[in-house]
Motif scaffolding. Structure first.
Motif, PDB file in Angstrom:
ATOM      1  N   THR A  98       5.101   8.621  -7.318  1.00 33.42           N
ATOM      2  CA  THR A  98       4.064  10.064  -7.708  1.00 33.42           C
ATOM      3  C   THR A  98       4.895  10.885  -8.809  1.00 33.42           C
ATOM      4  OG1 THR A  98       5.333  11.185  -5.948  1.00 33.42           O
ATOM      5  CG2 THR A  98       3.380  10.013  -5.399  1.00 33.42           C
TER       6      THR A  98
ATOM      7  N   LEU B  48      -8.469   5.881  -2.755  1.00 30.84           N
ATOM      8  CA  LEU B  48      -7.595   4.760  -1.694  1.00 30.84           C
ATOM      9  C   LEU B  48      -7.885   5.124  -0.350  1.00 30.84           C
ATOM     10  CD1 LEU B  48      -4.238   4.389  -3.571  1.00 30.84           C
ATOM     11  CD2 LEU B  48      -6.279   2.492  -3.204  1.00 30.84           C
ATOM     12  N   ARG B  49      -7.809   6.551   0.009  1.00 33.05           N
ATOM     13  CA  ARG B  49      -7.785   6.962   1.502  1.00 33.05           C
ATOM     14  C   ARG B  49      -9.523   6.778   1.901  1.00 33.05           C
ATOM     15  NH1 ARG B  49      -7.322  11.993   0.658  1.00 33.05           N
ATOM     16  NH2 ARG B  49      -4.936  11.769   0.811  1.00 33.05           N
TER      17      ARG B  49
ATOM     18  N   ARG C 281      -3.765   8.395 -14.724  1.00 31.03           N
ATOM     19  CA  ARG C 281      -4.509   7.853 -13.607  1.00 31.03           C
ATOM     20  C   ARG C 281      -4.669   6.419 -13.704  1.00 31.03           C
ATOM     21  NH1 ARG C 281      -9.705   8.640 -14.334  1.00 31.03           N
ATOM     22  NH2 ARG C 281     -10.113   8.991 -11.906  1.00 31.03           N
TER      23      ARG C 281
ATOM     24  N   GLU D 151       0.868  -1.227  -0.064  1.00 29.84           N
ATOM     25  CA  GLU D 151      -0.048   0.105   0.043  1.00 29.84           C
ATOM     26  C   GLU D 151       1.000   1.322  -0.078  1.00 29.84           C
ATOM     27  OE1 GLU D 151      -3.794   1.294   2.710  1.00 29.84           O
ATOM     28  OE2 GLU D 151      -2.073   0.728   3.717  1.00 29.84           O
TER      29      GLU D 151
ATOM     30  N   HIS E  23       2.166   3.631  -3.378  1.00 29.14           N
ATOM     31  CA  HIS E  23       1.635   4.894  -3.955  1.00 29.14           C
ATOM     32  C   HIS E  23       1.840   6.452  -3.185  1.00 29.14           C
ATOM     33  CE1 HIS E  23      -1.491   4.758  -0.622  1.00 29.14           C
ATOM     34  NE2 HIS E  23      -1.742   5.916  -1.420  1.00 29.14           N
ATOM     35  N   LYS E  24       2.703   6.317  -2.062  1.00 32.00           N
ATOM     36  CA  LYS E  24       2.825   7.617  -1.500  1.00 32.00           C
ATOM     37  C   LYS E  24       4.546   7.810  -1.927  1.00 32.00           C
ATOM     38  CE  LYS E  24      -0.301   6.355   2.163  1.00 32.00           C
ATOM     39  NZ  LYS E  24      -0.393   6.197   3.754  1.00 32.00           N
TER      40      LYS E  24
ATOM     41  N   SER F 109      -7.245   7.164  -7.656  1.00 30.22           N
ATOM     42  CA  SER F 109      -6.726   8.147  -7.080  1.00 30.22           C
ATOM     43  C   SER F 109      -6.358   7.818  -5.383  1.00 30.22           C
ATOM     44  CB  SER F 109      -7.396   9.530  -7.216  1.00 30.22           C
ATOM     45  OG  SER F 109      -8.568   9.470  -6.192  1.00 30.22           O
ATOM     46  N   LYS F 110      -5.382   8.597  -5.076  1.00 34.19           N
ATOM     47  CA  LYS F 110      -4.973   8.737  -3.513  1.00 34.19           C
ATOM     48  C   LYS F 110      -6.367   8.920  -2.815  1.00 34.19           C
ATOM     49  CE  LYS F 110      -0.106  10.084  -3.439  1.00 34.19           C
ATOM     50  NZ  LYS F 110       0.680  10.996  -3.121  1.00 34.19           N
ATOM     51  N   ASN F 111      -7.101   9.941  -2.791  1.00 33.16           N
ATOM     52  CA  ASN F 111      -8.274  10.085  -2.370  1.00 33.16           C
ATOM     53  C   ASN F 111      -9.394   8.860  -2.061  1.00 33.16           C
ATOM     54  OD1 ASN F 111      -7.421  12.898  -1.843  1.00 33.16           O
ATOM     55  ND2 ASN F 111      -8.450  13.710  -3.596  1.00 33.16           N
TER      56      ASN F 111
ATOM     57  N   TYR G 164      -1.621  -2.425  -8.650  1.00 30.98           N
ATOM     58  CA  TYR G 164      -1.579  -1.119  -9.534  1.00 30.98           C
ATOM     59  C   TYR G 164      -1.570  -1.645 -10.778  1.00 30.98           C
ATOM     60  CZ  TYR G 164       0.472   0.663  -4.761  1.00 30.98           C
ATOM     61  OH  TYR G 164       0.665   0.944  -3.779  1.00 30.98           O
TER      62      TYR G 164
ATOM     63  N   TYR H 182      -6.379   0.915  -9.261  1.00 32.81           N
ATOM     64  CA  TYR H 182      -6.096   0.482  -8.171  1.00 32.81           C
ATOM     65  C   TYR H 182      -6.982  -0.769  -7.768  1.00 32.81           C
ATOM     66  CZ  TYR H 182      -2.945   4.167  -7.457  1.00 32.81           C
ATOM     67  OH  TYR H 182      -2.043   5.260  -7.832  1.00 32.81           O
TER      68      TYR H 182
END
Length: 384
Positions: free
Chosen positions: A292, A371-372, A300, A283, A286-287, A367-369, A338, A303
């Motif tokens: 990035t 995933l969050r 885009r 996980e 992606h950070k 997106s990250k958002n 991914y 995931y």
């Protein structure tokens, strides 16, 4: 099938540790029939099954249009024998199982209805099942000749394997078959719309990181036998530019050191081009800056996050013994797929197709958002 009747007719007891109602047993017992000839236990069981077969004949005829195909993985693949394991092609619950005698003298099982419809059928172990009750595929049976070809047996060698490049023993973990099964629909769509091959079995897959060759076995059983996975230093191969011929890169890279960073840089290089890739990574990737920087606002990726965490186990003999068996499991990180289709347009197409045909075992994010948000929902479920 009345297995108690089978045991009674054979005048034997099931092996120690097996229930009488469970067909999974080993025996060398023999029984004489009324004519004085010797009958093997599998003959006794098979005769009982054939006596019951008329009951199921009408349902089999009705389902004839739903016949399942057996993958020709051995002839289409790399030539390497497949090791025994769990097949996604489990027996039909309503099908009659027929006993067969293995070359070892033990007892195996095949679907009797499949033998009349397919030139080759799976042979299942008569003594083993997985923890979830799944049948263990141990080989194939030629329907015309009756010859049985067994897959490679698990190695009993406890010595650590040698590699022609530096490795970390903690990286030696095979990807579970469920992880590949979760993205079969993606592979199908890549085959048809991106690689444009006539059949999925012709899709050429490249996995640059070698562990024990398990990726070849598992993808072959899922209908993708053309897998390039060799015990070579992939970084030297990439540097030389002498890449294998492939349509898509599918890999679960080593998590230690800078392996993932090197992989990401290779995927963004001119040598790799705009081919699709599918990475099973932790996980945290992606950070990372190296990721990035590749996945800018213009890219885009897709995931695919499993509802249940993947558990990775090392092949036998690939790790030193630990005080606790728990330490042998890996990875300590949550992992998911991914995926990049080679372009935003193709990745959008894969995402849309997966949302419609990917099943209920995974969720998707773009997106990250997103995933969050998935992590937030999972934490909320755990606290309820």
């Amino acid at each position: 099938m009345d297995w108690n009747a089978a045991f009674k007719k054979a005048e034997i007891e099931p092996a120690v540790g097996c229930e009488e109602s469970d067909p999974f047993f080993i025996t060398d017992s023999r029984k004489s029939d009324n004519n004085g000839s010797t009958m093997e236990l599998h003959d006794v069981v098979s005769s009982l099954i054939h006596e019951k077969s008329s009951v199921f004949k009408s349902s089999r005829d009705a389902d004839e249009t739903k016949k399942r195909k057996i993958s020709k993985y051995d002839s289409e693949g790399s030539g390497k024998k497949i090791r025994r394991g769990v097949s996604s092609q489990q027996p039909d619950p309503e099908s009659c199982m027929e006993g067969v005698l293995l070359p070892s003298g033990q007892f195996g099982l095949v679907e009797s209805s499949m033998r009349s419809h397919n030139s080759s059928v799976f042979v299942y172990s008569g003594t083993e099942r997985q923890d979830d009750g799944s049948f263990v595929v141990i080989g194939t049976l030629d329907s015309s000749s009756g010859d049985i070809q067994l897959f490679n047996e698990p190695s009993e060698n406890n010595e650590m394997p040698d590699f022609p490049y530096p490795t970390d023993s903690n990286d030696h973990c095979e990807t579970p078959e469920q992880a590949y099964r979760d993205v079969v629909s993606i592979l199908k769509r890549i085959s048809k719309n991106i690689a444009k091959v006539k059949k999925s079995k012709h899709l050429k897959i490249y996995d640059p990181y070698y562990c024990n060759g398990g990726v070849i076995d598992k993808l072959s059983l899922l209908g993708y036998p053309k897998v390039h996975n060799e015990k070579v230093d992939c970084y030297s191969v990439w540097e030389s530019g002498n890449l294998p011929d492939f349509d898509v890169l599918v890999t679960n890279p080593p998590y230690s050191g800078d392996h993932i960073e090197k992989l990401i840089k290779f995927l963004s290089s001119k040598k790799f081009g705009n081919k699709p890739w599918m990475l099973l990574c932790p996980e945290f990737v992606h950070k990372k800056d190296y990721y990035t920087e590749l996945m800018t606002k213009k890219k885009r990726p897709l995931y695919i996050v499993p509802n249940k965490r993947y558990i990775y186990l090392p092949p036998r003999g690939f790790r030193e013994k630990k005080a606790s068996a728990t330490h042998k499991k890996s990875s300590p990180f949550t992992s998911y797929w991914y995926i990049w289709g080679g372009s935003n347009e193709m990745t959008d197409m894969l995402a849309e197709f997966f949302q419609q045909h990917g099943g209920n075992d995974c969720k998707t994010a773009r997106s990250k958002n997103e995933l969050r948000e998935l992590r937030r929902k999972n934490r909320k479920k755990q606290t309820i």
